[in-house]
Design a protein around this motif. Structure first.
Motif, mmCIF file in Angstrom:
data_model
loop_
_atom_site.group_PDB
_atom_site.id
_atom_site.type_symbol
_atom_site.label_atom_id
_atom_site.label_comp_id
_atom_site.label_asym_id
_atom_site.label_seq_id
_atom_site.Cartn_x
_atom_site.Cartn_y
_atom_site.Cartn_z
ATOM 1 N N UNK A 9 52.818 53.247 -5.308
ATOM 2 C CA UNK A 9 52.643 54.686 -5.075
ATOM 3 C C UNK A 9 51.183 55.119 -5.024
ATOM 4 N N UNK A 10 50.349 54.490 -5.821
ATOM 5 C CA UNK A 10 48.968 54.945 -5.928
ATOM 6 C C UNK A 10 47.988 54.182 -5.039
ATOM 7 N N UNK A 11 48.364 52.980 -4.605
ATOM 8 C CA UNK A 11 47.447 52.181 -3.784
ATOM 9 C C UNK A 11 48.051 51.876 -2.412
ATOM 10 N N UNK A 12 49.224 51.260 -2.396
ATOM 11 C CA UNK A 12 49.767 50.766 -1.130
ATOM 12 C C UNK A 12 50.173 51.881 -0.164
ATOM 13 N N UNK A 15 47.089 53.817 1.160
ATOM 14 C CA UNK A 15 46.308 52.931 2.026
ATOM 15 C C UNK A 15 46.993 52.763 3.379
ATOM 16 N N UNK A 16 48.313 52.645 3.375
ATOM 17 C CA UNK A 16 49.044 52.489 4.634
ATOM 18 C C UNK A 16 48.886 53.720 5.519
ATOM 19 N N UNK A 21 46.343 56.235 10.238
ATOM 20 C CA UNK A 21 45.582 57.329 10.857
ATOM 21 C C UNK A 21 44.291 56.819 11.492
ATOM 22 N N UNK A 22 43.598 55.934 10.780
ATOM 23 C CA UNK A 22 42.344 55.391 11.320
ATOM 24 C C UNK A 22 42.604 54.540 12.564
ATOM 25 N N UNK A 23 43.663 53.735 12.534
ATOM 26 C CA UNK A 23 43.980 52.887 13.686
ATOM 27 C C UNK A 23 44.359 53.749 14.890
ATOM 28 N N UNK A 24 45.143 54.801 14.657
ATOM 29 C CA UNK A 24 45.543 55.684 15.753
ATOM 30 C C UNK A 24 44.317 56.351 16.375
ATOM 31 N N UNK A 35 39.525 48.966 3.244
ATOM 32 C CA UNK A 35 40.804 49.474 2.728
ATOM 33 C C UNK A 35 41.917 48.485 3.040
ATOM 34 N N UNK A 36 41.842 47.854 4.193
ATOM 35 C CA UNK A 36 42.843 46.849 4.544
ATOM 36 C C UNK A 36 42.785 45.670 3.572
ATOM 37 N N UNK A 37 41.597 45.239 3.205
ATOM 38 C CA UNK A 37 41.452 44.153 2.231
ATOM 39 C C UNK A 37 42.016 44.575 0.879
ATOM 40 N N UNK A 38 41.718 45.809 0.462
ATOM 41 C CA UNK A 38 42.274 46.327 -0.798
ATOM 42 C C UNK A 38 43.792 46.338 -0.749
ATOM 43 N N UNK A 39 44.358 46.745 0.379
ATOM 44 C CA UNK A 39 45.812 46.784 0.509
ATOM 45 C C UNK A 39 46.404 45.373 0.438
#
Length: 67
Positions: A9-12, A15-16, A21-24, A35-39
């Motif tokens: 709930x707090x990270x995944x 981050x998704x 949004x960034x990819x779009x 952020x992808x590495x953190x995920x």
């Protein structure tokens, strides 16, 4: 289990959404990859915790009366 839920709930989940949004928007910059590495790390931690939970559940099942 609380750590698995909190991680989800707090990270995944945030981050998704952030990554989607960034990819779009086409913003594949170092922030995106960070952020992808953190995920990925958080997801691996969740998998490890779920695996430990399954292991403990199987151990409890073996000790249950009648088995």
């Amino acid at each position: 289990m609380p750590y698995i839920a909190a991680n989800g709930l707090l990270v995944l989940a945030p981050a998704a959404v952030f990554l989607a949004l960034r990819a779009r928007a086409g913003l594949l910059d170092p922030v995106f990859y960070g952020v992808q590495a953190l995920e990925l790390v958080a997801g691996a931690a969740n998998l490890a915790l779920i695996g430990l939970n399954v292991r403990d559940g199987l151990r409890l099942r073996q000790r249950a009366p009648g088995h």
